[in-house]
Design a protein around this motif. Sequence first.
Motif, short mmCIF file in Angstrom:
data_model
loop_
_atom_site.label_atom_id
_atom_site.label_comp_id
_atom_site.label_asym_id
_atom_site.label_seq_id
_atom_site.Cartn_x
_atom_site.Cartn_y
_atom_site.Cartn_z
N PHE A 1 0.85 -1.18 0.00
CA PHE A 1 0.00 0.00 0.00
C PHE A 1 0.89 1.24 0.00
O PHE A 1 1.77 1.39 0.84
CB PHE A 1 -0.91 0.00 1.23
CG PHE A 1 -1.93 1.10 1.23
CD1 PHE A 1 -3.15 0.93 0.61
CD2 PHE A 1 -1.66 2.32 1.84
CE1 PHE A 1 -4.09 1.94 0.60
CE2 PHE A 1 -2.58 3.34 1.84
CZ PHE A 1 -3.81 3.16 1.22
N GLN A 2 0.65 2.15 -0.94
CA GLN A 2 1.55 3.30 -1.12
C GLN A 2 0.88 4.65 -0.90
O GLN A 2 1.55 5.69 -1.04
CB GLN A 2 2.13 3.27 -2.55
CG GLN A 2 2.94 2.03 -2.87
CD GLN A 2 4.27 1.99 -2.13
OE1 GLN A 2 4.72 2.99 -1.58
NE2 GLN A 2 4.91 0.83 -2.12
N ALA A 3 -0.42 4.68 -0.58
CA ALA A 3 -1.15 5.94 -0.59
C ALA A 3 -1.29 6.58 0.79
O ALA A 3 -2.27 7.27 1.07
CB ALA A 3 -2.53 5.73 -1.22
N LEU A 4 -0.32 6.36 1.67
CA LEU A 4 -0.35 7.03 2.96
C LEU A 4 -0.08 8.53 2.79
O LEU A 4 0.61 8.95 1.86
CB LEU A 4 0.69 6.44 3.90
CG LEU A 4 0.42 5.03 4.44
CD1 LEU A 4 1.58 4.58 5.32
CD2 LEU A 4 -0.88 5.00 5.23
N ALA A 5 -0.65 9.31 3.71
CA ALA A 5 -0.46 10.75 3.71
C ALA A 5 0.06 11.19 5.08
O ALA A 5 -0.26 10.59 6.10
CB ALA A 5 -1.75 11.47 3.37
N CYS A 6 0.83 12.24 5.08
CA CYS A 6 1.37 12.77 6.33
C CYS A 6 0.24 13.27 7.22
O CYS A 6 -0.60 14.07 6.77
CB CYS A 6 2.35 13.90 6.03
SG CYS A 6 3.04 14.69 7.49
N PRO A 7 0.16 12.82 8.46
CA PRO A 7 -0.91 13.27 9.35
C PRO A 7 -0.75 14.73 9.79
O PRO A 7 -1.68 15.30 10.37
CB PRO A 7 -0.81 12.32 10.54
CG PRO A 7 0.62 11.91 10.57
CD PRO A 7 1.05 11.85 9.13
#
Length: 287
Positions: free
Chosen positions: A6-12
């Motif tokens: 999974f590559q679609a993490l975003a900075c919180p």
Amino acid sequence: MSHTPFQALACPLDGDPLQRRDGAWRCPAGHSFDIARQGYVHLLPVQNKRSRDPGDSKEMVAARRRFLEAGHYQPIAEAVSRAVLAEAPAGDTLSCLDAGCGEGYYLRELARACEEAAGGDRSLALLGMDISKWAILAAAKQWKGAIWAVGTNAHLPVQANSLDRVLCLFGFPVYPEFARVLKPGGELLLVDAGPDHLRELREIIYPTLKPPRDGDAAVPEGFTRLGSETLRESIELSGPEPIADLLAMTPHLHRASAEGRARAASLTSLRLTVDVRLTRWKPEDVA
């Protein structure tokens, strides 16, 4: 079936895309989130916490793991997997978030069902997220086929329009966030307790039962209902251990009186009704 990372993490902190390198997830602004040795990442900033140790406790997570691995909710897992994979074309990568994943049972079962159904001709990119660090720690220890992250549904650390499916199973839906992260044509799958769910246990631990809520919940803003189904099963719990685990993994443990918990602890067997509703939603098109 293969696993695609999974590559679609975003900075919180700023919402920018995260990239994985050198044992951490980093955004262009330089914010860095280390990957723990167990394989998970913590994406819940302290300002988004409502308590020092939010979510399920270590004991609740252990109880849920024992109960689910015994197969008591297997029909629910199978129904969820069917709904996730319905109309998903073979050969594509399906990106899926379990928002409030607990110790990862339903994502593990989804991966197994996908392999059996697709014969290796479909790829999954899976993200399991929970506000409980104990749940994510347990999930990461058990299975490496997903990205596991500590986070909150109120501020999903996920890029916009990046997911084919979002699961929220017995959880706390935040519909604007779910709509934001779903792709056009993506789906939200909810599982909620029905009016008779665990009725026999509730009759033991409470003096009276609350009237059931309206079965036709309001349509959440930004979504259109695709369909729903009711799952109704009868299960038998033999011995005090699974009864104690069931009570410990639910909010009923803290809502019941001491007398009610004592009555449950005295049981050596219990036949229960499992009554849940699975509803599929799609985000409305944004002009």
